[in-house]
Design an enzyme around this catalytic site. Sequence first.
Site, short mmCIF file in Angstrom:
data_model
loop_
_atom_site.label_atom_id
_atom_site.label_comp_id
_atom_site.label_asym_id
_atom_site.label_seq_id
_atom_site.Cartn_x
_atom_site.Cartn_y
_atom_site.Cartn_z
N TYR A 185 0.83 -1.21 0.00
CA TYR A 185 0.00 0.00 0.00
C TYR A 185 0.87 1.27 0.00
CZ TYR A 185 -3.77 3.20 1.47
OH TYR A 185 -4.66 4.23 1.57
N GLU A 192 2.38 6.17 -7.18
CA GLU A 192 1.32 6.95 -7.81
C GLU A 192 1.57 8.45 -7.65
OE1 GLU A 192 -2.29 5.50 -6.08
OE2 GLU A 192 -1.87 3.43 -6.66
#
Length: 263
Positions: A185, A192
């Site tokens: 995560y 990103e």
Amino acid sequence: VGSAPSRYCAAGLSDGLITMAAAASGSGSEQKRDGNLRKRRGPGPIATAYMVVYNVVMTAGWLVIAVGLIRAGLARGTYHGLYHSIEKPLKFFQTGALLEILHCAVGIVPSSVVLTGFQVMSRVFLTWAVTHSVKQVQSEDSVLLFVAAWTITEIVRYSFYTFSLLNHLPYAIKWARYTLFIVLYPMGVTGELLTIYAALPHVRRTGLYSVTLPNKYNISFDYYTVLILVMISYIPLFPQLYFHMLRQRRKVLTTTEESKKIE
């Protein structure tokens, strides 16, 4: 394929958001009753067969991406610039996840169409509207960072769905599904964010997807600002989503351990 609250484990912000929101969406008693009823009944034999095939194909697709990354890395002797070696399968299989929205819409999977749509479209947005559209970021190491996180997550996720549908879920896959996100995560979110950040100067310079005034429709749109707002949204969401998933992990794996002791 599993109840909405346990359906997702994240490798990026959108996946974390869907995990938390899906859990919240079932808070009403009527929604719980309807969801439990659908879960007990499950999909019919044809739908189950279709979902098994779909999940096997998606697992295989992400395995192809994983193998492509490894082979390209070994052949080049570096991890830099590996995006082009897996660009086509990444676009194909990530876009193929759009079918998950349809699965929810027709009731094969008992999850929210809106929430699933958000998750899938967020991934598709990063794949097409950022990485594909801004060619300059494709050589950034940050792209490899989120692609690697996505790849591992999806292999585990689709394997989890497949074995769950077959009522034969190995504990190792369940453990991986509720454990690997601890690393994947933050890794996915970092990739990103860095990718969007790298795209900003190119978007600003070219005016990509932006609409300026005056024009005959009398509207304006600044894609550069949209990307900045997307990045800012990570700040309040990441911590609460991450800790929510840790609670989900403790709940699911503790229950599994207790069941083993009873047996």
